[in-house]
Design a protein around this motif. Structure first.
Motif, PDB file in Angstrom:
ATOM      1  N   LEU A  84       0.823  -1.218   0.000  1.00 10.59           N
ATOM      2  CA  LEU A  84       0.000   0.000   0.000  1.00 10.59           C
ATOM      3  C   LEU A  84       0.857   1.268   0.000  1.00 10.59           C
ATOM      4  O   LEU A  84       1.767   1.426   0.815  1.00 10.59           O
ATOM      5  N   THR A  85       0.563   2.175  -0.917  1.00 10.03           N
ATOM      6  CA  THR A  85       1.300   3.434  -0.990  1.00 10.03           C
ATOM      7  C   THR A  85       0.466   4.424  -1.781  1.00 10.03           C
ATOM      8  O   THR A  85      -0.604   4.073  -2.289  1.00 10.03           O
ATOM      9  N   SER A  86       0.910   5.663  -1.884  1.00  9.81           N
ATOM     10  CA  SER A  86       0.221   6.638  -2.741  1.00  9.81           C
ATOM     11  C   SER A  86       1.142   7.826  -2.978  1.00  9.81           C
ATOM     12  O   SER A  86       2.149   7.993  -2.274  1.00  9.81           O
ATOM     13  N   PHE A  87       0.803   8.640  -3.994  1.00 11.86           N
ATOM     14  CA  PHE A  87       1.579   9.847  -4.261  1.00 11.86           C
ATOM     15  C   PHE A  87       1.419  10.801  -3.073  1.00 11.86           C
ATOM     16  O   PHE A  87       0.315  10.987  -2.558  1.00 11.86           O
ATOM     17  N   PHE A  88       2.524  11.391  -2.651  1.00 13.09           N
ATOM     18  CA  PHE A  88       2.540  12.384  -1.566  1.00 13.09           C
ATOM     19  C   PHE A  88       1.806  11.899  -0.313  1.00 13.09           C
ATOM     20  O   PHE A  88       1.140  12.665   0.370  1.00 13.09           O
ATOM     21  N   THR A 117       5.324   0.480  -5.374  1.00 16.69           N
ATOM     22  CA  THR A 117       5.026   0.637  -6.806  1.00 16.69           C
ATOM     23  C   THR A 117       5.487   1.978  -7.395  1.00 16.69           C
ATOM     24  O   THR A 117       5.158   2.281  -8.545  1.00 16.69           O
ATOM     25  N   GLY A 118       6.218   2.784  -6.640  1.00 20.45           N
ATOM     26  CA  GLY A 118       6.879   3.940  -7.238  1.00 20.45           C
ATOM     27  C   GLY A 118       6.288   5.305  -6.901  1.00 20.45           C
ATOM     28  O   GLY A 118       6.922   6.336  -7.157  1.00 20.45           O
ATOM     29  N   GLU A 119       5.089   5.334  -6.336  1.00 20.74           N
ATOM     30  CA  GLU A 119       4.463   6.633  -6.054  1.00 20.74           C
ATOM     31  C   GLU A 119       5.335   7.481  -5.122  1.00 20.74           C
ATOM     32  O   GLU A 119       5.411   8.707  -5.266  1.00 20.74           O
ATOM     33  N   GLU A 120       5.981   6.831  -4.160  1.00 17.13           N
ATOM     34  CA  GLU A 120       6.800   7.570  -3.190  1.00 17.13           C
ATOM     35  C   GLU A 120       8.072   8.136  -3.854  1.00 17.13           C
ATOM     36  O   GLU A 120       8.327   9.344  -3.756  1.00 17.13           O
ATOM     37  N   PRO A 121       8.889   7.334  -4.544  1.00 14.40           N
ATOM     38  CA  PRO A 121      10.076   7.946  -5.159  1.00 14.40           C
ATOM     39  C   PRO A 121       9.732   8.968  -6.242  1.00 14.40           C
ATOM     40  O   PRO A 121      10.463   9.952  -6.410  1.00 14.40           O
ATOM     41  N   TYR A 122       8.620   8.781  -6.962  1.00 12.84           N
ATOM     42  CA  TYR A 122       8.259   9.803  -7.957  1.00 12.84           C
ATOM     43  C   TYR A 122       7.800  11.087  -7.266  1.00 12.84           C
ATOM     44  O   TYR A 122       8.027  12.187  -7.781  1.00 12.84           O
ATOM     45  N   ALA A 160      -3.298   4.414 -12.375  1.00 10.44           N
ATOM     46  CA  ALA A 160      -4.691   4.806 -12.601  1.00 10.44           C
ATOM     47  C   ALA A 160      -4.781   6.322 -12.463  1.00 10.44           C
ATOM     48  O   ALA A 160      -4.145   6.911 -11.576  1.00 10.44           O
ATOM     49  N   ALA A 161      -5.571   6.947 -13.347  1.00  4.70           N
ATOM     50  CA  ALA A 161      -5.658   8.420 -13.340  1.00  4.70           C
ATOM     51  C   ALA A 161      -6.119   8.944 -11.978  1.00  4.70           C
ATOM     52  O   ALA A 161      -5.663   9.998 -11.531  1.00  4.70           O
ATOM     53  N   ASN A 162      -6.977   8.189 -11.295  1.00  8.62           N
ATOM     54  CA  ASN A 162      -7.470   8.719 -10.011  1.00  8.62           C
ATOM     55  C   ASN A 162      -6.394   8.723  -8.922  1.00  8.62           C
ATOM     56  O   ASN A 162      -6.574   9.332  -7.882  1.00  8.62           O
ATOM     57  N   SER A 163      -5.261   8.061  -9.171  1.00 12.37           N
ATOM     58  CA  SER A 163      -4.210   8.079  -8.148  1.00 12.37           C
ATOM     59  C   SER A 163      -3.529   9.449  -8.059  1.00 12.37           C
ATOM     60  O   SER A 163      -2.827   9.712  -7.088  1.00 12.37           O
ATOM     61  N   ARG A 221       9.733   4.412   5.023  1.00 11.92           N
ATOM     62  CA  ARG A 221       8.404   4.630   5.606  1.00 11.92           C
ATOM     63  C   ARG A 221       7.512   3.392   5.475  1.00 11.92           C
ATOM     64  O   ARG A 221       7.436   2.761   4.425  1.00 11.92           O
ATOM     65  N   ASN A 222       6.874   3.083   6.573  1.00  7.87           N
ATOM     66  CA  ASN A 222       5.841   2.041   6.577  1.00  7.87           C
ATOM     67  C   ASN A 222       6.361   0.675   6.142  1.00  7.87           C
ATOM     68  O   ASN A 222       5.671  -0.084   5.459  1.00  7.87           O
TER      69      ASN A 222
END
Ligand SMILES: C[S@@+](CC[C@H](N)C(=O)[O-])C[C@H]1O[C@@H](n2cnc3c(N)ncnc32)[C@H](O)[C@@H]1O
Length: 276
Positions: A84-88, A117-122, A160-163, A221-222
């Motif tokens: 589980l992760t997400s942008f920002f 899946t990359g949201e954090e480093p991006y 996914a665009a909603n991310s 993190r996490n």
């Protein structure tokens, strides 16, 4: 406390306490991850997919195969990690990173140690690109994870665009392409941002993480929450060794090292400076 086991009759494959214990032991030795008794159902459903994919009839057969095949050990770990992760995610950390970069123009390396899946480093890369006003800043961003599947997703940079819904319009426009045709509903990280991040497979339990010089900022993190306390402290000490005296360690929202005064000093909410 005894594991809560769903009645065998409702399961496609028999899965008993001894199977669960074998899984637990193997995952601990492969990844340092400690599985609570309550994870029995999660383990069954994730590994049952591997049994189906391999056309196997029993956990006995599957666990013997895991013991003998390094390839399957990788799939086993991939299946059991939680990604589980997400942008920002935890946005205050990214504000702190921007401040840190302004105050430490000599920063050369940022390590994102469980990048999923990359949201954090991006997200880190977006902040770096903004601070430097360039896609070629003098800062290396290394992103790593134990799970080869999530690393492959991260390297593709398609989401996914909603991310990215919660991102500002300027970030959406600058850092993402919107998919069209078959890719409607998806977004792709622009190549310039993707090229700022080097992805590597690193198991935090391995003896050598491969860094040959100090790392100024570590996002870890996490992931510590999956390890037992002695393992957490051993890893924290190794990360502190990598950081310079004015480095920054970024922990997840439920990872608290305020009592580890021999290793780190709090410098904000779940942000730490190494004690050197
Ligand atoms: C819940 S995700 C956290 C992702 C991201 N850091 C965040 O906070 O949004 C935990 C990640 O840790 C990774 N992980 C678990 N055990 C690991 C280990 N021993 N070494 C490296 N990564 C590990 C998992 O594969 C997963 O991608």
């Amino acid at each position: 406390m005894a594991a809560v086991v769903t009645p065998a009759a409702q399961r496609e494959f028999a899965f008993n306490r001894s199977d669960f214990e074998k899984v637990r032991k193997t995952l601990m030795s492969q990844a340092g991850i400690r599985l609570a008794d309550s994870k029995d159902g999660m383990v069954y459903s994730r590994l049952a997919r591997r049994l189906r994919a391999l056309n196997m009839d029993s956990f006995n057969e599957y666990l013997a195969y895991v013991a003998s095949s390094t390839d399957e050990q990788e799939q086993f770990v991939n299946a059991l990690t939680t990604n589980l992760t997400s942008f920002f995610r935890e946005p205050h950390h990214f504000d702190a990173l921007a401040r840190y970069l302004h105050e430490h123009p000599e920063t050369h390396t940022i390590w994102c140690a469980a990048s999923s899946t990359g949201e954090e480093p991006y997200s880190i890369a977006m902040v770096v690109a903004e601070v430097y006003g360039s896609y070629k800043p003098p800062v290396n961003i290394v992103a790593s994870d134990i799970d080869s599947n999530v690393l492959a997703t991260a390297q593709r940079g398609v989401y996914a665009a909603n991310s990215i819904e919660k991102l500002s319009n300027s970030r959406k426009q600058q850092f993402f392409h919107r998919g069209t045709g078959n890719n409607t509903g998806k977004v792709k990280v622009v190549d310039e941002l993707r090229n700022m991040v080097t992805f590597k497979k690193i198991n935090l339990q391995q003896a050598d993480w491969g860094f040959r010089r100090e790392v100024n900022v570590i996002f870890c993190r996490n992931v510590m929450i999956y390890f037992d306390k002695p393992t957490q402290l051993e890893l924290l000490a190794r990360m502190v060794d990598l950081l310079p005296a004015d480095g920054m360690y970024v922990a997840g929202h439920s990872e608290n090292f305020n009592l580890q005064t021999d290793l780190v000093r709090p410098m904000g909410k779940t942000l730490y400076r190494p004690v050197k």
